[in-house]
Design a protein around this motif. Structure first.
Motif, short mmCIF file in Angstrom:
data_model
loop_
_atom_site.label_atom_id
_atom_site.label_comp_id
_atom_site.label_asym_id
_atom_site.label_seq_id
_atom_site.Cartn_x
_atom_site.Cartn_y
_atom_site.Cartn_z
N SER A 149 97.03 -8.88 56.35
CA SER A 149 96.26 -9.48 57.43
C SER A 149 95.48 -10.71 56.97
O SER A 149 95.38 -11.71 57.69
CB SER A 149 95.30 -8.45 58.03
OG SER A 149 96.00 -7.37 58.59
N LEU A 150 94.94 -10.63 55.76
CA LEU A 150 94.15 -11.73 55.24
C LEU A 150 95.01 -12.96 54.98
O LEU A 150 94.60 -14.10 55.23
CB LEU A 150 93.45 -11.29 53.95
CG LEU A 150 92.34 -12.17 53.41
CD1 LEU A 150 91.25 -12.36 54.46
CD2 LEU A 150 91.75 -11.55 52.15
N THR A 151 96.23 -12.75 54.49
CA THR A 151 97.12 -13.87 54.23
C THR A 151 97.56 -14.55 55.53
O THR A 151 97.63 -15.78 55.60
CB THR A 151 98.37 -13.40 53.45
OG1 THR A 151 97.95 -12.74 52.26
CG2 THR A 151 99.24 -14.59 53.07
N ILE A 152 97.84 -13.75 56.56
CA ILE A 152 98.16 -14.36 57.86
C ILE A 152 96.98 -15.18 58.36
O ILE A 152 97.14 -16.31 58.83
CB ILE A 152 98.53 -13.27 58.89
CG1 ILE A 152 99.81 -12.55 58.49
CG2 ILE A 152 98.69 -13.88 60.28
CD1 ILE A 152 100.21 -11.44 59.44
N THR A 153 95.78 -14.63 58.24
CA THR A 153 94.58 -15.35 58.68
C THR A 153 94.44 -16.67 57.94
O THR A 153 94.14 -17.70 58.55
CB THR A 153 93.32 -14.49 58.44
OG1 THR A 153 93.50 -13.22 59.07
CG2 THR A 153 92.09 -15.17 59.00
N GLY A 154 94.64 -16.64 56.63
CA GLY A 154 94.49 -17.85 55.83
C GLY A 154 95.59 -18.86 56.06
O GLY A 154 95.38 -20.07 55.90
N GLY A 155 96.79 -18.40 56.45
CA GLY A 155 97.92 -19.30 56.55
C GLY A 155 98.30 -19.74 57.94
O GLY A 155 99.13 -20.65 58.09
N LEU A 156 97.70 -19.15 58.97
CA LEU A 156 98.17 -19.39 60.34
C LEU A 156 98.00 -20.84 60.76
O LEU A 156 98.93 -21.47 61.29
CB LEU A 156 97.40 -18.46 61.30
CG LEU A 156 97.99 -18.24 62.67
CD1 LEU A 156 99.37 -17.61 62.57
CD2 LEU A 156 97.07 -17.34 63.49
N LEU A 157 96.82 -21.41 60.56
CA LEU A 157 96.58 -22.78 60.98
C LEU A 157 97.45 -23.76 60.21
O LEU A 157 98.03 -24.69 60.77
CB LEU A 157 95.10 -23.13 60.80
CG LEU A 157 94.12 -22.37 61.70
CD1 LEU A 157 92.68 -22.70 61.31
CD2 LEU A 157 94.35 -22.70 63.16
N ALA A 158 97.57 -23.54 58.88
CA ALA A 158 98.39 -24.42 58.06
C ALA A 158 99.86 -24.31 58.43
O ALA A 158 100.60 -25.30 58.39
CB ALA A 158 98.19 -24.10 56.58
N ALA A 159 100.31 -23.10 58.78
CA ALA A 159 101.72 -22.90 59.15
C ALA A 159 102.08 -23.69 60.40
O ALA A 159 103.19 -24.24 60.50
CB ALA A 159 102.00 -21.42 59.35
N SER A 201 104.30 -16.09 63.15
CA SER A 201 103.24 -15.94 64.16
C SER A 201 102.74 -17.28 64.70
O SER A 201 102.39 -17.39 65.88
CB SER A 201 102.06 -15.15 63.56
OG SER A 201 102.46 -13.87 63.16
N ALA A 202 102.72 -18.29 63.84
CA ALA A 202 102.17 -19.58 64.26
C ALA A 202 103.11 -20.36 65.16
O ALA A 202 102.68 -21.28 65.86
CB ALA A 202 101.84 -20.43 63.03
N ASN A 203 104.40 -20.02 65.17
CA ASN A 203 105.37 -20.87 65.84
C ASN A 203 106.13 -20.21 66.98
O ASN A 203 106.88 -20.88 67.68
CB ASN A 203 106.37 -21.41 64.82
CG ASN A 203 105.71 -22.36 63.84
OD1 ASN A 203 105.29 -23.44 64.22
ND2 ASN A 203 105.59 -21.95 62.60
N GLY A 204 105.95 -18.90 67.18
CA GLY A 204 106.66 -18.22 68.25
C GLY A 204 106.32 -18.79 69.61
O GLY A 204 107.20 -19.16 70.40
N SER A 205 105.02 -18.88 69.92
CA SER A 205 104.62 -19.39 71.23
C SER A 205 104.98 -20.86 71.38
O SER A 205 105.32 -21.33 72.49
CB SER A 205 103.12 -19.18 71.45
OG SER A 205 102.37 -19.83 70.43
N ALA A 206 104.93 -21.63 70.28
CA ALA A 206 105.31 -23.05 70.35
C ALA A 206 106.78 -23.22 70.70
O ALA A 206 107.15 -24.13 71.47
CB ALA A 206 105.00 -23.73 69.02
#
Length: 481
Positions: free
Chosen positions: A61-71, A122-127
């Motif tokens: 969960s922490l890695t997703i949190t840290g990487g979501l915006l950058a992804a 997670s960062a790109n599905g909705s896009a």
């Protein structure tokens, strides 16, 4: 997302895009919840204390949190389909390696890798859906996408319990292999290529590193301080490093021409909604972490039955969410967010009174109240958040919302693990060893979980007050000023 980034409605059957996106997000969200039900088993078979196995869930969960915006920024520069495909394949390979991990340390490291690729998904599905659908159909597509997120969270516990009861814990990771390969094949055949968007501002690779490592330092402090004390060298060092790195990140964001974290939104119109999103997800995640341990250690249930009880909460929230969406259009978000958080507080208070024989009406009422309360709360709060920004900043607000949600998941796991470890040590005078015959002092554990749920209930009361104040200010601009 501008009109130039959207495909014409007649270009190709746009709903063909939905299955690979849905499968990807279901896998990513499943792995945020499926491990919680396995923690007592993992502590037993991997011979590790709770403060260590907590990181098997927290690292992801922490890695997703840290990487979501950058992804999301990375996908803008390299192409969303390409980055989404990298995420699917990387997540699938990492799942295979997680299932083969020989010990807790290796599994935690591999969960970081798995979380990084999950952030790409997670960062790109909705896009991808926004690209595929015309403006008049995006609401339906994004609503269906949100339902897939709910399904992944809802079925993580029962699926994990079923797998562990009938096979090895390793199969909770191996199960991703056929899904990941099938989703990747659908992506290649059904999703059209997109053109990368050139940014006028070069991407700063230091920003996501400061964000992710700063969060990791703070979480490491929280999970280890309860056992080793704040002045343990590792705990104290991680606390200082976390604060310094997060401070450096915030300073960098305030000066950046194209910041990862839009501080003008966080400390401006979205502040209250973001805080409430974080609070709601923290409470849900913490309950999902604590309940399997209560049911297996106090009630003596096996992992399969425990997982069914735990699934009551997300299933109740999932079924309540569409009703909340319709009601929000009629009565506004204030009534529902305040009522939902108040119901959550009362449900948590009931769970704090489970005692040594938890199975019964109190357990049912507590889980249902928390689930329905969060279902009533989350949809109107999300709608309020997205309505507070202009159309050209919806993408940024969506990324901020996802980051806040995942930060709440990580913080809920860290808080729950810390409460269990610290209070059990205070009551029993020894470390908490779950899943081990004779490893738990039952009266001490009952007292521990009582106090943990009581703390969560008090946090929900604070959340109720914040929801009341925030919605009152939104309704009255004079108060907001």
């Amino acid at each position: 997302m501008t009109a130039s980034h959207s495909n014409p409605a007649t270009a190709w059957p746009r709903w063909r895009v939905f299955p690979p996106v849905a499968l990807g997000v279901i896998m990513a969200t499943l792995d945020a919840s499926v491990v919680n039900i396995a923690l007592p088993t993992l502590q037993r078979v991997l011979h590790a204390p709770l403060s260590t196995v907590t990181w098997i869930a927290l690292a992801y969960s922490l890695t997703i949190t840290g990487g979501l915006l950058a992804a999301g920024r990375f996908a803008d520069a390299r192409g969303r389909k390409r980055v989404y495909g990298m995420g699917l394949m990387g997540f699938t390979v990492a799942s295979l390696l997680c299932g083969l991990a020989p010990n807790a340390g290796v599994l935690i490291a591999l969960r970081v890798v798995q979380g990084l690729f999950a952030a790409f998904v997670s960062a790109n599905g909705s896009a991808l859906l926004v690209q595929a659908f015309p403006a008049e159909e995006r609401g339906r597509a994004l609503g269906a996408f949100g339902a897939m997120v709910g399904l992944g969270l809802a079925f993580g516990s029962p699926l994990g319990g079923f797998v562990i009861a009938h096979a090895s814990w390793r199969w909770i990771f191996f199960a991703n292999l056929p899904l990941g390969l099938y989703a990747a094949s659908l992506l290649a055949r059904r999703v059209p290529d997109d053109t990368p968007v050139a940014s006028p501002v070069p991407f700063d690779r230091v920003q996501p590193v400061l964000w992710a490592t700063g969060l990791a330092g703070v979480m490491l402090t929280c999970t280890r301080a309860s056992e080793h004390g704040l002045f343990d060298p590792l705990v104290f060092g991680s606390a200082i490093a976390g604060v310094v790195l997060l401070t450096a990140f915030l300073v960098a964001q305030s000066r950046a021409a194209d910041p990862l974290l839009p501080l003008d939104l966080v400390f401006g119109p979205l502040g209250a909604a973001v805080s409430l999103t974080f609070m709601g997800q923290l409470l849900t995640s913490a309950v999902g972490f604590i309940m399997p341990n209560v049911l297996e250690e106090t009630a003596g249930l096996d992992v399969a039955k425990s997982s069914l009880w735990v699934s009551v909460l997300p299933v109740a929230a999932l079924f309540c969410a569409p009703v909340a969406g319709r009601l929000a259009d009629r009565v506004g978000p204030r009534v529902l967010t305040v009522t939902g958080m108040a119901m959550t507080a009362f449900g948590l208070l009931l769970l704090s009174r489970l005692g040594a024989f938890p199975i019964g009406p109190t357990l049912v009422a507590g889980l249902v109240l928390v689930g329905v309360g969060q279902g009533l709360f989350m949809v109107p709060n999300s709608s309020a958040l997205m309505s507070l920004v202009p159309p050209e900043r919806l993408g940024i607000a969506s990324g901020l919302q996802g980051t806040t949600r995942n930060l709440g998941i990580a913080s809920g796991i860290a808080l729950a693990g810390t409460l269990l470890t610290a209070r059990y040590l205070g009551h029993a005078g020894s470390e908490l060893h779950l899943g081990v015959q004779g490893g738990v002092d039952r009266p001490a554990f009952v007292a521990t979980t009582h106090e943990a749920f009581l703390v969560l209930s008090l946090l929900a009361v604070v959340g109720t007050w914040l929801a009341w104040r925030a919605r009152a200010a939104a309704a009255d601009p004079a108060k907001a000023a």
